[in-house]
Enzyme design. Structure first.
Site, PDB file in Angstrom:
ATOM      1  N   TRP A  99       0.835  -1.202   0.000  1.00  0.00           N
ATOM      2  CA  TRP A  99       0.000   0.000   0.000  1.00  0.00           C
ATOM      3  C   TRP A  99       0.869   1.251   0.000  1.00  0.00           C
ATOM      4  O   TRP A  99       0.584   2.215  -0.712  1.00  0.00           O
ATOM      5  CB  TRP A  99      -0.958  -0.001   1.194  1.00  0.00           C
ATOM      6  CG  TRP A  99      -1.893  -1.170   1.164  1.00  0.00           C
ATOM      7  CD1 TRP A  99      -1.973  -2.182   2.075  1.00  0.00           C
ATOM      8  CD2 TRP A  99      -2.870  -1.470   0.139  1.00  0.00           C
ATOM      9  NE1 TRP A  99      -2.953  -3.080   1.689  1.00  0.00           N
ATOM     10  CE2 TRP A  99      -3.498  -2.674   0.519  1.00  0.00           C
ATOM     11  CE3 TRP A  99      -3.263  -0.844  -1.045  1.00  0.00           C
ATOM     12  CZ2 TRP A  99      -4.512  -3.265  -0.256  1.00  0.00           C
ATOM     13  CZ3 TRP A  99      -4.260  -1.433  -1.818  1.00  0.00           C
ATOM     14  CH2 TRP A  99      -4.873  -2.623  -1.416  1.00  0.00           C
ATOM     15  N   ASP A 166      -1.597   6.721   6.328  1.00  0.00           N
ATOM     16  CA  ASP A 166      -2.608   5.745   5.942  1.00  0.00           C
ATOM     17  C   ASP A 166      -2.806   4.846   7.164  1.00  0.00           C
ATOM     18  O   ASP A 166      -1.914   4.076   7.527  1.00  0.00           O
ATOM     19  CB  ASP A 166      -2.095   4.942   4.737  1.00  0.00           C
ATOM     20  CG  ASP A 166      -3.063   3.845   4.304  1.00  0.00           C
ATOM     21  OD1 ASP A 166      -4.103   3.653   4.972  1.00  0.00           O
ATOM     22  OD2 ASP A 166      -2.775   3.174   3.286  1.00  0.00           O
ATOM     23  N   LYS A 190     -11.745  -2.280   7.245  1.00  0.00           N
ATOM     24  CA  LYS A 190     -10.871  -3.060   8.123  1.00  0.00           C
ATOM     25  C   LYS A 190     -11.342  -2.990   9.573  1.00  0.00           C
ATOM     26  O   LYS A 190     -11.338  -3.977  10.269  1.00  0.00           O
ATOM     27  CB  LYS A 190      -9.420  -2.567   8.032  1.00  0.00           C
ATOM     28  CG  LYS A 190      -8.903  -2.363   6.608  1.00  0.00           C
ATOM     29  CD  LYS A 190      -8.579  -3.648   5.891  1.00  0.00           C
ATOM     30  CE  LYS A 190      -8.388  -3.515   4.385  1.00  0.00           C
ATOM     31  NZ  LYS A 190      -7.434  -2.535   3.921  1.00  0.00           N
TER      32      LYS A 190
HETATM   33  C1  PLP Z   1      -6.908  -2.111   2.442  1.00  0.00           C
HETATM   34  C2  PLP Z   1      -5.896  -1.038   2.463  1.00  0.00           C
HETATM   35  C3  PLP Z   1      -5.837  -0.041   1.465  1.00  0.00           C
HETATM   36  C4  PLP Z   1      -6.730  -0.024   0.248  1.00  0.00           C
HETATM   37  O1  PLP Z   1      -8.041   0.237   0.577  1.00  0.00           O
HETATM   38  P1  PLP Z   1      -9.161   0.415  -0.535  1.00  0.00           P
HETATM   39  O2  PLP Z   1     -10.302   0.925   0.287  1.00  0.00           O
HETATM   40  O3  PLP Z   1      -9.396  -0.927  -1.127  1.00  0.00           O
HETATM   41  O4  PLP Z   1      -8.686   1.385  -1.530  1.00  0.00           O
HETATM   42  C5  PLP Z   1      -4.879   0.952   1.600  1.00  0.00           C
HETATM   43  N1  PLP Z   1      -4.027   0.963   2.629  1.00  0.00           N
HETATM   44  C6  PLP Z   1      -4.058   0.027   3.603  1.00  0.00           C
HETATM   45  C7  PLP Z   1      -3.079   0.092   4.738  1.00  0.00           C
HETATM   46  C8  PLP Z   1      -4.989  -1.003   3.549  1.00  0.00           C
HETATM   47  O5  PLP Z   1      -5.023  -1.942   4.508  1.00  0.00           O
END
Ligand code: PLP
Length: 355
Positions: A99, A166, A190
C-alpha cells in the site's frame, strides 16, 4: 459450527453494527423507508452523519484544528488526493509495503518524492529505522499498519515536518496524537464498516495552499465546506460506521480497544513462537496487533495445505496469507472476539498433537 472470521478486509464487524444496520435497511429511524432509499439530505441522515463525525472526533480526541470528512473512493483514492492537496514541491514517504508503494507511485505524479527508506529488500518483513527525512518536504507519509505483511509502527517517527498517515488497518485500534498529522485517512472495511466510506482527518490550515487547480471532487476543502455532502456520500457505510463508533464508545473507548487488541495478539504470537510447526514472518519488534502473519516452520513446509484444510474444518475462515507472503494471516481487528483467537490457538495445538 461456529465460524471465526479472520479476513483481512472486508473483515469482521460487531453483531451490534450488523444488526442495527440491517434494522435500518428495513426501517430507517421510524421513517417507514429503507436507509437505502432516503435522501442523504433529509434531517434523519444528516443527523447520522453529524453524530458519526462527532464520535470520530471524540474517540480519537481530535483537536479543533482538524476536520473530519467522509469520502468515497477507498483508501486508494487518498493515494492521489493527499499529494493533490498537500504536495507543493516535494514529499517524503516510508516504503513499508504494497500500500505504501502504491501511495508513492501516485505521489510521483504531483512532484518530487523522497523515499526515505524501504524494507522491500526483505519482503517488507520489518519497519525501517534510522533514516533521515528532509526538513524541506511538505509532509512525511507513513503507513501505520501494513495489512499484507503484518508489520506495524509501534513508535511514530519524530520528524520536523507534518505527518500524513494511511491508518486503514489500525485506525481505532489504539489512541493517536492527531496533532502531529496534517492528514490521516482510512478506508472503512478493516476496522469500521462495510467498504464504501473513507474517513479523512485533515488539518484545516494545511489546505488552500496549492497553486495547481484541484478538481472539486478531489479537493478536501470542498468536502469540508459541504460537511461531506458535496455529492451523495456512501449512506449505508456511514450508517454502519456510526454503529461501530457507538459500540466502541460503549465498550469504553479506544484505549480499551488497544488493551483488548494487545491481549488477543499476545495469545496468538505466543502460540506461534511456542508451536514447533509454525513461525512468524514479521520482525518481532514490528509485529502488527491487527494482522498476524505466520508460515509453517522450514521442516514442516509440506504441511501447509494440510493445516489449511484442518483449520477450515475447525471453522477458521480467511486465514490464508496474502499471495506475496504465503502461509497464513489471522486478522485480529477490534470486532474479533478473544474466543476466536483462542479457537485458532487450540486448532494449532490440536494439529501439532496429531503429528
Ligand atoms: C486495504 C488497504 C488499502 C486499500 O483500501 P481500498 O479501500 O481498497 O482502496 C490501503 N491501505 C491500507 C493500509 C490497507 O489496509
Amino acid at each position: 459450527m461456529k465460524k471465526h472470521n479472520f479476513y483481512a478486509g472486508p473483515s469482521i464487524l460487531s453483531r451490534y453494527t450488523i444488526k442495527n444496520t440491517a434494522d435500518a435497511i428495513l426501517d430507517f429511524a421510524g421513517t417507514g423507508l429503507s436507509l437505502m432509499e432516503v435522501s442523504h439530505r433529509g434531517k434523519e441522515f444528516v443527523a447520522v452523519c453529524d453524530e458519526a463525525r462527532n464520535l470520530v472526533k471524540e474517540l480519537l480526541d481530535i483537536p479543533s484544528t482538524h476536520d473530519v470528512i467522509f469520502l468515497g473512493g477507498g483508501a486508494s483514492m487518498q493515494f492521489c488526493m493527499i499529494p493533490y492537496n498537500l504536495l507543493k514541491k516535494k514529499a517524503s514517504y516510508l516504503d513499508t509495503g504494497t500500500w505504501a508503494s502504491k501511495a508513492i507511485k501516485e505521489a510521483k505524479i504531483f512532484g518530487e518524492v523522497e523515499v526515505v527508506a524501504s524494507s522491500k529488500d526483505k519482503n517488507y518483513s520489518y519497519i525501517p529505522k534510522n533514516y533521515t527525512v528532509s526538513d524541506d518536504s511538505d509532509y512525511f507519509h507513513i503507513t501505520t499498519n501494513n495489512t499484507i505483511f503484518g508489520t506495524q509502527l509501534h513508535h511514530i517517527p519524530q520528524v520536523n515536518i507534518p505527518l500524513v498517515a494511511d491508518m486503514s488497518s489500525d485506525i481505532f485500534s489504539r489512541p493517536v496524537d492527531v496533532s502531529l498529522y496534517d492528514a490521516i485517512y482510512a478506508g472503512a472495511q478493516k476496522n469500521l464498516a462495510p467498504a464504501g466510506v473513507t474517513i479523512v482527518i485533515v488539518r484545516r490550515d494545511a489546505l488552500g495552499k496549492m497553486e495547481r487547480p484541484i478538481p472539486s471532487m478531489l479537493n478536501y476543502q470542498i468536502h469540508v465546506d459541504n460537511n461531506s455532502m458535496y455529492n451523495t456520500p456512501p449512506v449505508v457505510s456511514i450508517y454502519a460506521a456510526l454503529q461501530t463508533l457507538k459500540w466502541y464508545k460503549e465498550l469504553g473507548g479506544i484505549s480499551v480497544m488497544q488493551k483488548k487488541n494487545e491481549e488477543k495478539a499476545a495469545v496468538l504470537y505466543d502460540e506461534i513462537d511456542r508451536n514447533k510447526l509454525f513461525k512468524g514472518t514479521a520482525a518481532t519488534e514490528d509485529r502488527s496487533l491487527m494482522n498476524i502473519c505466520f508460515v509453517m516452520n522450514d521442516e514442516y513446509r509440506e504441511l501447509e495445505s494440510e493445516f489449511s484444510s484442518f483449520a477450515a474444518a475447525a471453522g477458521m475462515i480467511g486465514i490464508k496469507g496474502h499471495r506475496s507472503v504465503g502461509g497464513f494471516r489471522a486478522s485480529t481487528y477490534n470486532a474479533l472476539p478473544p474466543e476466536s483467537v483462542k479457537a485458532l490457538v487450540e486448532t494449532m495445538q490440536a494439529f501439532e498433537k496429531q503429528r
